[in-house]
Scaffold this active site. Structure first.
Site, mmCIF file in Angstrom:
data_model
loop_
_atom_site.group_PDB
_atom_site.id
_atom_site.type_symbol
_atom_site.label_atom_id
_atom_site.label_comp_id
_atom_site.label_asym_id
_atom_site.label_seq_id
_atom_site.Cartn_x
_atom_site.Cartn_y
_atom_site.Cartn_z
ATOM 1 N N THR A 154 -12.510 15.082 -14.997
ATOM 2 C CA THR A 154 -12.880 15.704 -13.737
ATOM 3 C C THR A 154 -12.307 17.103 -13.727
ATOM 4 O OG1 THR A 154 -12.735 13.580 -12.635
ATOM 5 C CG2 THR A 154 -12.660 15.533 -11.227
ATOM 6 N N ARG A 185 -21.422 3.235 -10.048
ATOM 7 C CA ARG A 185 -20.018 3.413 -9.620
ATOM 8 C C ARG A 185 -19.777 4.874 -9.208
ATOM 9 N NH1 ARG A 185 -15.684 6.975 -11.228
ATOM 10 N NH2 ARG A 185 -13.708 5.927 -10.841
ATOM 11 N N VAL A 186 -19.106 5.065 -8.104
ATOM 12 C CA VAL A 186 -18.736 6.412 -7.654
ATOM 13 C C VAL A 186 -17.230 6.432 -7.442
ATOM 14 C CG1 VAL A 186 -18.979 8.104 -5.793
ATOM 15 C CG2 VAL A 186 -20.978 6.828 -6.575
ATOM 16 N N GLY A 187 -16.579 7.495 -7.912
ATOM 17 C CA GLY A 187 -15.130 7.611 -7.763
ATOM 18 C C GLY A 187 -14.746 8.528 -6.612
ATOM 19 N N ASP A 188 -13.564 9.097 -6.708
ATOM 20 C CA ASP A 188 -13.016 9.900 -5.617
ATOM 21 C C ASP A 188 -13.633 11.297 -5.513
ATOM 22 O OD1 ASP A 188 -11.676 10.349 -8.184
ATOM 23 O OD2 ASP A 188 -10.514 11.850 -7.094
ATOM 24 N N THR A 208 -7.516 14.273 -9.409
ATOM 25 C CA THR A 208 -8.191 13.947 -10.657
ATOM 26 C C THR A 208 -7.481 12.754 -11.270
ATOM 27 O OG1 THR A 208 -8.836 14.743 -12.853
ATOM 28 C CG2 THR A 208 -6.820 15.656 -11.950
ATOM 29 N N GLY A 209 -8.222 11.973 -12.052
ATOM 30 C CA GLY A 209 -7.645 10.754 -12.616
ATOM 31 C C GLY A 209 -8.423 9.540 -12.113
ATOM 32 N N GLY A 211 -10.231 7.291 -10.111
ATOM 33 C CA GLY A 211 -10.822 7.533 -8.809
ATOM 34 C C GLY A 211 -10.629 6.426 -7.804
HETATM 35 N N1 GLY Z 1 -11.587 11.068 -10.707
HETATM 36 C C1 GLY Z 1 -12.852 10.873 -11.223
HETATM 37 C C2 GLY Z 1 -13.375 9.525 -11.103
HETATM 38 O O1 GLY Z 1 -12.605 8.572 -11.100
HETATM 39 O O2 GLY Z 1 -14.560 9.366 -11.024
#
Ligand code: GLY
Length: 299
Positions: A154, A185-188, A208-209, A211
């Site tokens: 990210t 799937r969607v992260g942060d 970042t990391g 999510g």
């Molecule tokens: N931080 C990016 C994700 O986990 O999608």
């Protein structure tokens, strides 16, 4: 004074250099961060974000991006978008040309095409090769390890500038998400409050990391609210990461990073695991700083 921050070594370098190049041409902060993330997304040699990054378990790239304007608290985001780069520019258009905050999946792609973006195949030969290697050698253990190793992908950027009306800040993020993730799937990163947050009253923060953990912590909003309580950016990040280490045991198993930029240009970063490289540019001279992982308890 203008300060710009960008995450991770290789993609962060491309992003911050492009952002400063835009600044030298007179771009405003939103355009600088858009230019930075767009440059990293369009670079096929970076495994980080956009073109040529790592796909989901079906071998398809699904991209997420977001942007927030600290002056107005306006924000725009897209998630799980296939076949379009730069998605940060689509997120900006959501912010500036629609009354909404987020568009998702196929509908976000349709919006992008209607806005003039050209659909393209984002899987480069190198990305296909890495996907095939993963697919032919998958076991639960390997999937898990791969996901962690491959997911420093990210690029999140923060910026603040002095203006006659007072400090102004912007936050933005772009990602291909967790490598080999479940489709959908969607992260942060595209989630305002999780992956980014900006408020000219106090400053901005990004993440970042892993999510899932950063989202559960509302990491960026939590960090900006720490600034509002009077913490320095470093104290604000430390507090968020210590909260995660204490309340979210899984955050100890994966790198989870927050970083913050105050109204006065001061900044800080903290990570749950592993060293975190952060590009810092103050008035056009980017340099790389490294932040070691934080321990659960204050020293
Ligand atoms: N931080 C990016 C994700 O986990 O999608």
């Amino acid at each position: 004074m203008t300060t710009i921050l960008a995450t991770w070594n290789e993609p962060g370098k491309v992003a911050i250099e492009a952002a400063w190049a835009a600044r030298r041409r007179g771009a405003d902060l939103i355009s600088c961060l858009e230019a930075g993330l767009a440059a990293a997304e369009k670079d096929p040699t970076l495994v980080a974000i956009g073109l040529g990054s790592l796909p989901n378990a079906d071998g398809e790239l699904e991209l997420d991006a977001s942007m927030m304007d600290g002056r107005t608290l306006n924000a725009g985001a897209v998630c799980a978008v296939r076949g379009i780069v730069p998605v940060i520019s689509v997120a900006r258009r959501v912010m500036e040309r629609t009354p909404h905050v987020m568009l998702a999946g196929e509908q976000a792609r349709r919006f992008a095409i209607a806005e003039g973006f050209r659909p393209e195949n984002l899987m480069t030969p190198a990305a296909i090769e890495r996907y095939e290697a993963w697919r032919h050698d998958r076991s639960l253990e390997r999937e898990y390890v791969h996901a962690i190793e491959e997911s420093h992908d990210t690029v999140t950027m923060l910026a603040v500038e002095s203006t006659p009306e007072g400090p102004h800040c912007v936050a933005a993020s772009s990602t291909s998400g967790l490598a080999f993730k479940l489709p959908g799937r969607v992260g942060d990163s595209p989630i305002v409050g999780a992956g980014i947050y900006a408020d000219d009253e106090v400053g901005c923060a990004g993440a970042t990391g892993m999510g899932e953990e950063l989202w559960k912590a509302c990491a960026s909003f939590r960090t900006v609210e720490n600034l509002r309580r009077g913490y320095t950016p470093q104290e604000a990040c430390n507090d968020t990461v210590r909260h995660m280490l204490r309340r979210q045991p899984r955050s100890r198993e994966f790198p989870c990073v927050v970083f913050a930029l105050g109204r006065d240009g001061s900044y800080g970063a903290a990570s749950t695991l592993g060293d975190f490289p952060l590009w810092v540019g103050v008035d056009d001279v980017p340099r790389l700083e490294t932040y070691p992982a934080l321990s659960a308890e204050p020293a």
